[in-house]
Scaffold this active site. Sequence first.
Site, mmCIF file in Angstrom:
data_model
loop_
_atom_site.group_PDB
_atom_site.id
_atom_site.type_symbol
_atom_site.label_atom_id
_atom_site.label_comp_id
_atom_site.label_asym_id
_atom_site.label_seq_id
_atom_site.Cartn_x
_atom_site.Cartn_y
_atom_site.Cartn_z
ATOM 1 N N LYS A 42 -52.766 -0.289 20.356
ATOM 2 C CA LYS A 42 -53.401 -0.263 19.037
ATOM 3 C C LYS A 42 -54.553 0.735 19.088
ATOM 4 O O LYS A 42 -55.570 0.494 19.732
ATOM 5 C CB LYS A 42 -53.904 -1.660 18.662
ATOM 6 C CG LYS A 42 -54.535 -1.753 17.278
ATOM 7 C CD LYS A 42 -54.925 -3.194 16.960
ATOM 8 C CE LYS A 42 -55.571 -3.310 15.593
ATOM 9 N NZ LYS A 42 -55.949 -4.717 15.273
ATOM 10 N N ASP A 139 -57.620 -15.009 8.565
ATOM 11 C CA ASP A 139 -56.703 -14.083 7.889
ATOM 12 C C ASP A 139 -55.255 -14.506 8.133
ATOM 13 O O ASP A 139 -54.383 -13.680 8.379
ATOM 14 C CB ASP A 139 -56.925 -12.649 8.376
ATOM 15 C CG ASP A 139 -56.321 -11.604 7.431
ATOM 16 O OD1 ASP A 139 -56.088 -11.942 6.248
ATOM 17 O OD2 ASP A 139 -56.085 -10.466 7.868
ATOM 18 N N LYS A 141 -51.729 -15.354 7.222
ATOM 19 C CA LYS A 141 -50.781 -15.030 6.163
ATOM 20 C C LYS A 141 -49.485 -14.611 6.843
ATOM 21 O O LYS A 141 -49.464 -14.372 8.064
ATOM 22 C CB LYS A 141 -51.329 -13.908 5.275
ATOM 23 C CG LYS A 141 -51.739 -12.641 6.025
ATOM 24 C CD LYS A 141 -52.408 -11.652 5.090
ATOM 25 C CE LYS A 141 -52.881 -10.401 5.845
ATOM 26 N NZ LYS A 141 -53.553 -9.434 4.935
ATOM 27 N N ASN A 144 -49.232 -11.890 9.556
ATOM 28 C CA ASN A 144 -49.884 -12.089 10.846
ATOM 29 C C ASN A 144 -49.238 -13.190 11.685
ATOM 30 O O ASN A 144 -49.823 -13.659 12.661
ATOM 31 C CB ASN A 144 -51.373 -12.380 10.646
ATOM 32 C CG ASN A 144 -52.113 -11.159 10.121
ATOM 33 O OD1 ASN A 144 -51.671 -10.033 10.325
ATOM 34 N ND2 ASN A 144 -53.220 -11.378 9.446
ATOM 35 N N ASP A 161 -53.506 -10.105 14.847
ATOM 36 C CA ASP A 161 -54.546 -9.528 13.985
ATOM 37 C C ASP A 161 -55.773 -10.415 13.867
ATOM 38 O O ASP A 161 -55.888 -11.257 12.975
ATOM 39 C CB ASP A 161 -53.993 -9.210 12.592
ATOM 40 C CG ASP A 161 -54.902 -8.231 11.854
ATOM 41 O OD1 ASP A 161 -56.058 -8.032 12.282
ATOM 42 O OD2 ASP A 161 -54.452 -7.641 10.851
ATOM 43 N N THR A 180 -57.102 -12.454 1.932
ATOM 44 C CA THR A 180 -56.108 -12.178 0.896
ATOM 45 C C THR A 180 -56.158 -13.300 -0.131
ATOM 46 O O THR A 180 -56.039 -14.480 0.231
ATOM 47 C CB THR A 180 -54.701 -12.097 1.524
ATOM 48 O OG1 THR A 180 -54.718 -11.101 2.553
ATOM 49 C CG2 THR A 180 -53.657 -11.726 0.482
#
Length: 339
Positions: A42, A139, A141, A144, A161, A180
């Site tokens: 990454k 986070d 969702k 991920n 993530d 989100t």
Amino acid sequence: MAMFKPENVEDLYEIGEVLGSGHFGEVRRVRELATGTLWAGKFVKLRKTSCSLLGLERSRVEQEVEVIQALQHPNIVTLKDVFESRSEVVLILEIVSGGELFDFIAEKEMLMEDEAIEFMKQILDGLGFMHGKNIGHFDLKPENIMLSDKKAPHPQIKLIDFGLAHHFVPGEEYKSTSGTPQYIAPEVINSEPLGTAADMWSIGVITYILLSGMSPFQGHTDEDTLRNVLAVDYEFDTQCFSTTSSTAKDFIQKLLVKNPSDRLTAEESLRHPWIKPLTRQQKVNRNRSSINMKNFKKFNARRMWKRSYNMVWICNRLVRLKLLCKGSSDAPESCTPSV
């Protein structure tokens, strides 16, 4: 403090093809020269100035590294190495080749609730380990929640993530409004102090979508969605949940609760009758129930289309901001994107 290696990543790894890209860099397949093992690299661009659009503050990258280093668990992506240079940080991560869980499920013709529960157990196991370390993901969702290898007989979940993750310190009050809209908890929207219970709200939303193919709070606009979340305005539509067990609905109801302290924890969720039936009849009812695959396939197709659309929109916006930045060096504030 996160440990960053000063060497050049290319001294130890052969850099391969791009696996994916985002706002602040890209992920490439890399091969460890000493062993031949494949990993995911990454590559995160670092922000140099107030007018640098495509970079992150080093402190944010360091925080993500520290979080992943503290989370050695079968259902959480593994971090092997970290390299840094003036312009970027490179994270060498376990390669997760199975794609997103939702994409894997959408390829099926049918999925029974007991099969879906096997995935939920793994998600809760990984999340429970995080929360036991006083770390919140913030986070959660579908994007991920990945699979290490979708061709395996029993695909393994990997949570990824950790850019918004936070390690709580005793006595600290932590607030954040990132996330989100359709997955964030009411306390995030209200800028209230946060805890790991915010992740459990997201689990409730994800479970609702998984079973019905519908999003509980999704409105026509983000503002509508946030209003629905604050009002905890959702229902179990008879048609969408026609094949859903009563214990599955109860599981969701015990997570989509406005007061964070009233929600199930990850450990309590694993003991809920939907996950761990208390009676033979509960198990029979659950095993006869299935997810609404027709709706789920539609939801996933819309999700994929929206993500592609958003990436094009974001790229175009960044280009416009970059041009503005070049022509407005006296006003750096206008050069910082809010995407």
